[in-house]
Design a protein around this motif. Structure first.
Motif, mmCIF file in Angstrom:
data_model
loop_
_atom_site.group_PDB
_atom_site.id
_atom_site.type_symbol
_atom_site.label_atom_id
_atom_site.label_comp_id
_atom_site.label_asym_id
_atom_site.label_seq_id
_atom_site.Cartn_x
_atom_site.Cartn_y
_atom_site.Cartn_z
ATOM 1 N N TYR A 27 -4.974 -13.932 -9.313
ATOM 2 C CA TYR A 27 -3.516 -14.070 -9.295
ATOM 3 C C TYR A 27 -2.831 -12.713 -9.203
ATOM 4 C CZ TYR A 27 -4.020 -19.023 -10.066
ATOM 5 O OH TYR A 27 -4.342 -20.341 -9.910
ATOM 6 N N ALA A 28 -3.470 -11.687 -9.742
ATOM 7 C CA ALA A 28 -2.916 -10.335 -9.592
ATOM 8 C C ALA A 28 -2.936 -9.936 -8.116
ATOM 9 C CB ALA A 28 -3.695 -9.335 -10.439
ATOM 10 N N VAL A 29 -4.016 -10.260 -7.414
ATOM 11 C CA VAL A 29 -4.100 -9.983 -5.976
ATOM 12 C C VAL A 29 -2.968 -10.688 -5.241
ATOM 13 C CG1 VAL A 29 -5.469 -10.351 -3.874
ATOM 14 C CG2 VAL A 29 -6.599 -9.582 -5.967
ATOM 15 N N ILE A 30 -2.764 -11.958 -5.559
ATOM 16 C CA ILE A 30 -1.698 -12.732 -4.911
ATOM 17 C C ILE A 30 -0.339 -12.097 -5.186
ATOM 18 C CG2 ILE A 30 -0.457 -14.933 -4.951
ATOM 19 C CD1 ILE A 30 -3.237 -16.265 -5.505
ATOM 20 N N GLY A 31 -0.094 -11.719 -6.416
ATOM 21 C CA GLY A 31 1.196 -11.143 -6.786
ATOM 22 C C GLY A 31 1.493 -9.840 -6.064
ATOM 23 N N PHE A 32 0.550 -8.909 -6.085
ATOM 24 C CA PHE A 32 0.777 -7.625 -5.426
ATOM 25 C C PHE A 32 0.861 -7.793 -3.913
ATOM 26 C CE2 PHE A 32 -0.175 -5.931 -9.527
ATOM 27 C CZ PHE A 32 0.508 -4.725 -9.570
ATOM 28 N N GLY A 33 0.011 -8.646 -3.354
ATOM 29 C CA GLY A 33 0.056 -8.886 -1.911
ATOM 30 C C GLY A 33 1.351 -9.540 -1.474
ATOM 31 N N SER A 34 1.790 -10.548 -2.220
ATOM 32 C CA SER A 34 3.033 -11.239 -1.870
ATOM 33 C C SER A 34 4.243 -10.325 -2.006
ATOM 34 C CB SER A 34 3.221 -12.474 -2.755
ATOM 35 O OG SER A 34 2.204 -13.414 -2.505
ATOM 36 N N ALA A 35 4.276 -9.525 -3.067
ATOM 37 C CA ALA A 35 5.401 -8.596 -3.256
ATOM 38 C C ALA A 35 5.460 -7.587 -2.111
ATOM 39 C CB ALA A 35 5.278 -7.879 -4.597
ATOM 40 N N LEU A 55 7.360 3.817 -0.339
ATOM 41 C CA LEU A 55 6.351 4.393 -1.228
ATOM 42 C C LEU A 55 5.846 3.331 -2.200
ATOM 43 C CD1 LEU A 55 7.936 7.859 -2.107
ATOM 44 C CD2 LEU A 55 6.361 7.297 -0.249
ATOM 45 N N ALA A 56 6.766 2.525 -2.722
ATOM 46 C CA ALA A 56 6.377 1.448 -3.633
ATOM 47 C C ALA A 56 5.545 0.396 -2.892
ATOM 48 C CB ALA A 56 7.614 0.808 -4.258
ATOM 49 N N ILE A 57 5.914 0.112 -1.655
ATOM 50 C CA ILE A 57 5.150 -0.858 -0.867
ATOM 51 C C ILE A 57 3.732 -0.349 -0.647
ATOM 52 C CG2 ILE A 57 4.937 -1.994 1.385
ATOM 53 C CD1 ILE A 57 8.047 -2.010 1.475
ATOM 54 N N ARG A 62 -2.016 -0.618 -1.879
ATOM 55 C CA ARG A 62 -3.190 0.113 -2.343
ATOM 56 C C ARG A 62 -3.769 -0.576 -3.577
ATOM 57 N NH1 ARG A 62 -5.784 2.356 -5.805
ATOM 58 N NH2 ARG A 62 -6.964 4.256 -5.571
ATOM 59 N N HIS A 63 -2.875 -0.980 -4.483
ATOM 60 C CA HIS A 63 -3.326 -1.659 -5.699
ATOM 61 C C HIS A 63 -3.923 -3.021 -5.355
ATOM 62 C CE1 HIS A 63 -3.759 -1.906 -9.944
ATOM 63 N NE2 HIS A 63 -3.055 -3.023 -10.020
ATOM 64 N N ARG A 64 -3.374 -3.661 -4.357
ATOM 65 C CA ARG A 64 -3.927 -4.932 -3.884
ATOM 66 C C ARG A 64 -5.384 -4.747 -3.465
ATOM 67 N NH1 ARG A 64 -1.501 -7.773 1.553
ATOM 68 N NH2 ARG A 64 -2.640 -9.743 1.459
ATOM 69 N N VAL A 65 -5.667 -3.689 -2.719
ATOM 70 C CA VAL A 65 -7.040 -3.404 -2.279
ATOM 71 C C VAL A 65 -7.943 -3.209 -3.496
ATOM 72 C CG1 VAL A 65 -8.498 -1.733 -1.052
ATOM 73 C CG2 VAL A 65 -6.324 -2.486 -0.050
ATOM 74 N N GLU A 66 -7.466 -2.449 -4.462
ATOM 75 C CA GLU A 66 -8.239 -2.225 -5.689
ATOM 76 C C GLU A 66 -8.528 -3.550 -6.396
ATOM 77 O OE1 GLU A 66 -7.624 -0.123 -10.049
ATOM 78 O OE2 GLU A 66 -6.541 0.720 -8.327
ATOM 79 N N LEU A 67 -7.514 -4.383 -6.522
ATOM 80 C CA LEU A 67 -7.683 -5.670 -7.196
ATOM 81 C C LEU A 67 -8.608 -6.604 -6.431
ATOM 82 C CD1 LEU A 67 -4.010 -6.244 -8.350
ATOM 83 C CD2 LEU A 67 -5.979 -5.791 -9.839
ATOM 84 N N VAL A 68 -8.526 -6.599 -5.108
ATOM 85 C CA VAL A 68 -9.426 -7.430 -4.299
ATOM 86 C C VAL A 68 -10.876 -7.058 -4.601
ATOM 87 C CG1 VAL A 68 -10.259 -7.829 -1.930
ATOM 88 C CG2 VAL A 68 -7.809 -7.963 -2.426
ATOM 89 N N ILE A 123 -7.162 4.279 3.161
ATOM 90 C CA ILE A 123 -6.286 4.080 1.998
ATOM 91 C C ILE A 123 -6.723 4.984 0.856
ATOM 92 C CG2 ILE A 123 -5.466 2.400 0.290
ATOM 93 C CD1 ILE A 123 -4.315 2.080 3.149
ATOM 94 N N HIS A 124 -8.028 5.110 0.668
ATOM 95 C CA HIS A 124 -8.530 5.983 -0.394
ATOM 96 C C HIS A 124 -8.115 7.434 -0.160
ATOM 97 C CE1 HIS A 124 -10.977 7.980 -3.324
ATOM 98 N NE2 HIS A 124 -11.530 8.684 -2.358
ATOM 99 N N LYS A 125 -8.308 7.914 1.054
ATOM 100 C CA LYS A 125 -7.958 9.311 1.347
ATOM 101 C C LYS A 125 -6.457 9.562 1.209
ATOM 102 C CE LYS A 125 -11.854 10.749 4.124
ATOM 103 N NZ LYS A 125 -12.324 11.252 5.413
#
Length: 186
Positions: A27-35, A55-57, A62-68, A123-125
């Motif tokens: 659900y965290a993935v869904i939330g960050f991805g949807s936002a 920048l926030a997007i 990036r956080h979505r990738v981490e959560l995935v 994304i990492h770099k």
């Protein structure tokens, strides 16, 4: 009534976020991805502030990738506490994901590496420690070094493809495990 009582009411209302419907990695993935997707789609309405909101997007994607990756590790059997302690570094998470996937499906890992390795590396770099797009300076007080431009549409395409691709692969592995268990029943 204090701020905490206003922000975190004790009663239910359709106007309030119900956090019980948002538990777990998925659900965290869904939330960050949807936002990130909604902000990307609405960027024309942001006018000049799109640069700051961008920048926030980027951080949300990036956080979505981490959560995935962390969600996939948990679904593939990694200990939840161990996954929670993994660093925010996408290169470390991608390597760990590969270490888990490779023994399960070497051909599948080669496919994933070919399809998504370049995206994870890019994304990492761009943001190795998850700080560059959140803060104007790093932990040493030096100015964050950011790419001069970000194509939010391209970022959304790659992030969505990554999200769906990794999720689909993990579902496929899980389905294979369930089928093997079914065939091995007495």
């Amino acid at each position: 009534m204090g701020a905490a009582d206003d922000i975190f009411p004790s009663h239910q209302s359709p106007a309030f976020v119900q956090t019980r419907w948002s538990e777990g990695w998925g659900y965290a993935v869904i939330g960050f991805g949807s936002a990130a997707r909604m902000l990307t789609e609405q960027r024309a309405k942001m006018h000049a502030s799109v640069d700051q909101i961008g920048l926030a997007i980027f951080f949300l994607q990036r956080h979505r990738v981490e959560l995935v990756l962390k969600h996939a590790l948990v679904l593939l059997g990694e200990d939840v506490e161990a996954v929670a302690k993994l660093p925010h570094r996408l290169d470390v998470l991608w390597r760990r994901f590969g270490q888990v996937v490779r023994p399960l499906d070497p051909k599948g890992w080669r496919y994933l590496e070919g399809e998504f390795g370049d995206f994870v590396e890019a994304i990492h770099k761009a943001d190795e420690g998850s700080f560059t797009y959140r803060y104007p300076v790093n932990r040493e007080g030096e100015e964050s070094k950011r790419a001069p431009f970000i194509d939010l549409d391209a970022l959304e395409r790659y992030a969505e493809r990554f999200d769906l691709g990794i999720s689909g692969f993990v579902d496929w592995i899980d389905e294979g495990r369930r089928e093997a268990e079914w065939h091995n029943q007495p």
